[in-house]
Design a protein around this motif. Sequence first.
Motif, PDB file in Angstrom:
ATOM      1  N   ILE A  96       8.144  34.791  12.988  1.00  0.00           N
ATOM      2  CA  ILE A  96       9.558  34.446  13.428  1.00  0.00           C
ATOM      3  C   ILE A  96       9.631  35.335  14.670  1.00  0.00           C
ATOM      4  CG2 ILE A  96      11.765  34.551  13.010  1.00  0.00           C
ATOM      5  CD1 ILE A  96      10.515  34.315   9.905  1.00  0.00           C
ATOM      6  N   PRO A  97       9.593  34.749  15.942  1.00  0.00           N
ATOM      7  CA  PRO A  97      10.220  35.462  17.497  1.00  0.00           C
ATOM      8  C   PRO A  97      11.597  35.432  17.039  1.00  0.00           C
ATOM      9  CG  PRO A  97       9.446  32.758  18.005  1.00  0.00           C
ATOM     10  CD  PRO A  97       9.194  33.141  16.223  1.00  0.00           C
ATOM     11  N   HIS A  98      12.312  36.476  17.152  1.00  0.00           N
ATOM     12  CA  HIS A  98      13.819  37.016  17.054  1.00  0.00           C
ATOM     13  C   HIS A  98      13.868  37.807  18.465  1.00  0.00           C
ATOM     14  CE1 HIS A  98      16.740  38.887  15.526  1.00  0.00           C
ATOM     15  NE2 HIS A  98      16.412  39.644  15.305  1.00  0.00           N
ATOM     16  N   ARG A  99      14.730  37.252  18.638  1.00  0.00           N
ATOM     17  CA  ARG A  99      15.312  37.558  20.205  1.00  0.00           C
ATOM     18  C   ARG A  99      16.579  38.744  20.633  1.00  0.00           C
ATOM     19  NH1 ARG A  99      12.718  32.693  21.571  1.00  0.00           N
ATOM     20  NH2 ARG A  99      11.088  33.021  22.697  1.00  0.00           N
ATOM     21  N   SER A 100      17.062  38.789  18.905  1.00  0.00           N
ATOM     22  CA  SER A 100      18.585  39.463  19.167  1.00  0.00           C
ATOM     23  C   SER A 100      18.235  41.081  18.624  1.00  0.00           C
ATOM     24  CB  SER A 100      20.050  38.979  18.317  1.00  0.00           C
ATOM     25  OG  SER A 100      19.217  38.602  17.476  1.00  0.00           O
ATOM     26  N   ALA A 101      18.912  42.000  19.260  1.00  0.00           N
ATOM     27  CA  ALA A 101      18.677  44.101  18.510  1.00  0.00           C
ATOM     28  C   ALA A 101      18.412  43.513  16.709  1.00  0.00           C
ATOM     29  CB  ALA A 101      20.031  44.412  19.095  1.00  0.00           C
ATOM     30  N   GLY A 102      17.356  44.468  16.633  1.00  0.00           N
ATOM     31  CA  GLY A 102      17.542  44.378  15.299  1.00  0.00           C
ATOM     32  C   GLY A 102      16.573  43.917  14.567  1.00  0.00           C
ATOM     33  N   VAL A 103      16.904  43.513  13.095  1.00  0.00           N
ATOM     34  CA  VAL A 103      15.601  42.235  12.613  1.00  0.00           C
ATOM     35  C   VAL A 103      16.932  41.577  12.313  1.00  0.00           C
ATOM     36  CG1 VAL A 103      13.673  43.888  12.916  1.00  0.00           C
ATOM     37  CG2 VAL A 103      14.983  44.348  10.814  1.00  0.00           C
ATOM     38  N   PRO A 104      15.912  40.433  11.109  1.00  0.00           N
ATOM     39  CA  PRO A 104      16.759  40.008  10.473  1.00  0.00           C
ATOM     40  C   PRO A 104      16.916  40.719   9.250  1.00  0.00           C
ATOM     41  CG  PRO A 104      15.093  38.674  11.262  1.00  0.00           C
ATOM     42  CD  PRO A 104      15.012  39.487  11.579  1.00  0.00           C
ATOM     43  N   GLY A 105      17.878  39.986   8.647  1.00  0.00           N
ATOM     44  CA  GLY A 105      18.894  40.471   7.002  1.00  0.00           C
ATOM     45  C   GLY A 105      17.493  41.396   6.136  1.00  0.00           C
TER      46      GLY A 105
END
Length: 398
Positions: A96-105
């Motif tokens: 899973i590419p993640h482009r916003s700050a932090g990580v998915p919940g």
Amino acid sequence: MIDGTAGVSGHRHADDQLLDDPKALAERDPGGMLRHTASAGAQVRESAALAAEANLSMLADDGRPRAVVIAGIGTAGRTGDVLATVAGPRCPVPVIPHRSAGVPGWVGAADVVIAVSASGRSPEALGAAEAAHRRGARLVAVGPADSQLQSLAERARAPFIPVPRRAPARASLWGLTVPVLLAARALGLVKVNEADLAETAARLDADADRCRPTAESFVNPAKSLALGLAGSIPIVWGSSPLASVAARRFGDTLSANARYPVVTGALGEAGRGRVGLLDGVFGGLAEGERDIFADPEESTEDGTRLRLVLLRDGGLNAEDDADEPLAVEERRADAVQTLAERRGVRCDVVTAEGGSALERLASLVAVPDFASIYLALAHGLDPMAVPAITEMKELANQ
Ligand SMILES: O=P(O)(O)OC[C@H]1O[C@](O)(CO)[C@@H](O)[C@@H]1O
């Protein structure tokens, strides 16, 4: 000639003579974007060697993760798309590419987070690395030595893979991507072997040679692609998931280097929606009204038209899995070429070559990467300068 308030200068119309003048090209590329782009093959080799020195085997100690999150923005974020497509549909865990700050919940101890940043200080990568550590997820960090990202990795006792910082992020795609792939390989998620890396590097070298500044436009695929796109609105569609990653990458470089607006994506999806652009005011409508005998130099009509770039994959090997049968992708690619032809919309085709997924991707990225730089240079734009990004950061206080 325009002089942007932030120091950007260039001209509205592309100067095609300029592309065949290596001295002028060098003068207009003071930051050496052409040279940096030509280092793609070297980046693959160097990053593979640096990753081999990192302690990636410790990643496998806790077994297969539940999911892998690749955290980063811009080019660093693209590496997640590359991993997802190279891992392919047979990958045993979600990538899973993640482009916003932090990580998915949902990220927790069962997961792996790969934080990627060419500068080692993007808030997105740093935030993800911190959050991963806090939540007990396994962390891998990819960035320059002595960066904030490295200190964070050290604090978390996580493997860190250094990426030499010689070029801007967008000219460091391969240096950023290879460590991500090798971390995923250590986790048993991708089959990228040494021969794949060597062949990918060799292909990037060969394409850099074909696209070198001293090769004239009629034999240089990047210069001719750039001149074809000049003055148009490019639409870049990929025939397969792999080719669609290359299409999005071309969108990144056309926007950042040449400052062209661009529509990119997967042909499968476009075929059920955006393909209608070919009938619109910049497509069939404009082409239908065009006076084909008019002298382009003297014409007063608004010349903005679409130009389609189709990145055709041609499929992976039989032993590799694919999302859908190759024949479906091929028929769709043939169909869009016919559609474009019927409407008079010009279409350039780049066809993938090579055996492995990585090499095929490289073959679809290399020529467009150079084309984005030649297009900038043909407009007198310095492909390295990105004052709007700096101004945006200042205004947004980032
Ligand atoms: O790879 P980094 O340094 O985290 O930067 C992320 C993105 O931010 C930019 O540097 C712009 O600030 C892009 O060029 C880059 O792709």
